[in-house]
Design an enzyme around this catalytic site. Structure first.
Site, mmCIF file in Angstrom:
data_model
loop_
_atom_site.group_PDB
_atom_site.id
_atom_site.type_symbol
_atom_site.label_atom_id
_atom_site.label_comp_id
_atom_site.label_asym_id
_atom_site.label_seq_id
_atom_site.Cartn_x
_atom_site.Cartn_y
_atom_site.Cartn_z
ATOM 1 N N ASP A 169 -11.820 -2.815 -0.567
ATOM 2 C CA ASP A 169 -11.088 -1.617 -0.171
ATOM 3 C C ASP A 169 -10.976 -1.482 1.340
ATOM 4 O OD1 ASP A 169 -11.185 -1.193 -2.872
ATOM 5 O OD2 ASP A 169 -12.360 0.653 -2.779
ATOM 6 N N ASP A 253 -5.724 1.564 2.419
ATOM 7 C CA ASP A 253 -6.886 0.828 1.935
ATOM 8 C C ASP A 253 -6.485 -0.637 1.834
ATOM 9 O OD1 ASP A 253 -8.111 3.276 1.696
ATOM 10 O OD2 ASP A 253 -8.623 3.059 -0.429
ATOM 11 N N HIS A 302 -4.649 1.274 -5.315
ATOM 12 C CA HIS A 302 -5.041 -0.135 -5.221
ATOM 13 C C HIS A 302 -4.211 -0.974 -6.195
ATOM 14 C CE1 HIS A 302 -9.162 1.380 -3.600
ATOM 15 N NE2 HIS A 302 -8.165 1.560 -2.749
ATOM 16 N N ASP A 304 -4.796 -4.209 -7.251
ATOM 17 C CA ASP A 304 -5.374 -5.376 -7.911
ATOM 18 C C ASP A 304 -5.793 -5.194 -9.364
ATOM 19 O OD1 ASP A 304 -7.391 -3.750 -7.012
ATOM 20 O OD2 ASP A 304 -8.511 -5.297 -5.960
ATOM 21 N N CYS A 406 -12.570 -6.103 -6.710
ATOM 22 C CA CYS A 406 -12.942 -4.941 -5.889
ATOM 23 C C CYS A 406 -14.317 -5.100 -5.252
ATOM 24 C CB CYS A 406 -12.943 -3.680 -6.737
ATOM 25 S SG CYS A 406 -11.361 -3.223 -7.442
#
Length: 422
Positions: A169, A253, A302, A304, A406
């Site tokens: 992150d 991020d 995010h 991913d 992550c």
């Protein structure tokens, strides 16, 4: 086929996604361009570069930081820590990034420790993950232990911390440069402190180190009246391109960026705004190109667990959150793989994430992937693709908001800078 041409020192607008330009043009283009001009690009010599320049000098064995994509052979990785994890105060940006079913949890425990027994199980799982990475030949580094319960005050806000669990992150490695993201949650304002000893070490050994402009995180950065009461509200707002973060100042991020050599894909989300993406575009131009992609996602935070590039010409695309620009990849000859429905049970707490952490995998190289030991369906999918699975159980660690991708930041992969879009 996708072909991009860039000229060092000349016009860099050609490689930008069109609607960044249209957005910035409305009233503050000139101001933004004057304020955030890339010193790197300004100082660079005048020369022409082409997207189909395939290879740079190979990475030397003693180079401390070097990673161009998500799949080259992994040599060194930072793995996060669950220790001392604290529930963030239930501020507007936290509310916009969490599911309604967990709002009572945040209202009750905001500013307190996550359930200690659960956290300890997560700590044990991540220790085992580190041991397995070492057995697979990867050098593992860890952030510092920090007391995240300490309250802090700036001229614009006050908060307590969160954790140092998700290095993905906050850190983005692009070539031999490690970039600290500015973040968007007030509870994560000082999260970089856990990683500074490592980053300073890498810097002393020759790595480039960049810290993106730190936002003030004042009230103007957030839509204080962001109207999310139901899932339907979320879908409607996402479809309209409305987010809890404004364009008051750049924020992002690092986990909203996905690397594929010269091409880096980013999404505008609840934690990453267009000014943040534009800062990255200017900073990395002309050697790298930033492309904005978007998804049918009611809660974008995010990229991913929605879109995960796992090899040259190979991408996992979440079937529940289809990519609006998927034809870009298909026309370039990429294979788009739809991962199976996650198997995680409904009663398992996922305080900061969705079940789709099953596709949040870490590639050890093109033919090896670290995957959840409980997710047999996605294991079979990888096996059909000719990719062997390294199975690890991090189910309790998932609850804190992340999967393998992550929980890690790949510091060094053995490879060269290439363009995978011709």
């Amino acid at each position: 086929m996708l072909r991009v041409r860039c000229v060092r020192g000349g016009s860099r607008g050609a490689e930008a996604v069109h609607y960044i330009g249209s957005m910035l043009a409305k009233g503050f283009t000139g101001w933004v361009q004057r304020t955030f001009q890339s010193t790197q690009a300004a100082a660079a010599p005048k020369k022409v570069c082409f997207a189909d320049d395939k290879v740079t000098d190979p990475v030397t064995k003693d180079h401390p930081v070097c990673s161009y994509n998500e799949w080259d052979p992994l040599e060194e990785v930072i793995v996060g820590r669950a220790e001392n994890a604290y529930v963030p105060p239930f501020s507007v940006e936290v509310k916009a990034n969490t599911y309604e079913k967990y709002w009572p949890f945040y209202l009750k425990y905001g500013g307190q420790s996550f359930p200690k027994e659960h956290v300890q199980k997560a700590v044990n799982e991540i220790e085992e993950m580190c041991n397995i990475l070492k057995m697979e030949g990867v050098n593992v580094r860890r952030p510092e232990l920090i007391d995240w319960s300490v309250k802090y005050t700036t001229p614009d806000f006050e908060s307590s911390g969160l954790y140092a669990a998700m290095p993905r992150d906050i850190l983005l490695v692009v070539g031999n440069e490690i970039i600290e993201a500015p973040m968007a949650w007030r509870a994560r304002f000082f999260e970089y402190r856990a990683y500074r000893p490592l980053i300073k070490e890498y810097f002393r050994r020759g790595a480039k180190w960049t810290t993106a402009p730190k936002p003030t995180m004042s009230s103007e950065l957030y839509d204080q009246d962001y109207p999310i009461r139901t899932v339907e509200d979320r879908h409607k707002l996402a479809a309209q391109g409305k987010f809890v973060t404004t364009e008051f100042e750049p924020c992002f991020d690092a986990a909203d960026f996905m690397r594929a050599g010269r091409d880096i894909f980013a999404q505008r989300s609840q934690v990453t705004n267009y000014l943040g993406i534009e800062w990255m575009r200017r900073h990395l131009a002309p050697d790298y190109r930033i492309h904005i992609i978007s998804f049918k996602d009611p809660n974008p935070m995010h990229i991913d667990a929605t879109f995960n590039i796992i090899g040259p010409g190979l991408v996992l695309s979440n079937p529940d959150r289809p990519c609006h620009q998927i034809d870009l990849f298909k026309k370039a000859g990429w294979t788009v793989v739809t991962p199976p429905t996650p198997l995680i049970p409904d009663d398992h707490p996922l305080w900061m994430s969705s079940k789709w952490l099953s596709m949040n995998v870490l590639m050890l190289d093109e033919k090896r992937v670290m995957v959840d030991a409980n997710e047999s369906s996605i294991q079979k999918m990888f096996e059909k693709l000719g990719i062997s699975t390294v199975k690890v159980n991090i189910r309790h660690a998932n609850s804190l908001g992340g999967g393998f991708h992550c929980w890690t930041c790949d510091v060094r992969r053995r490879g060269t800078l290439q363009s995978y879009f011709d």
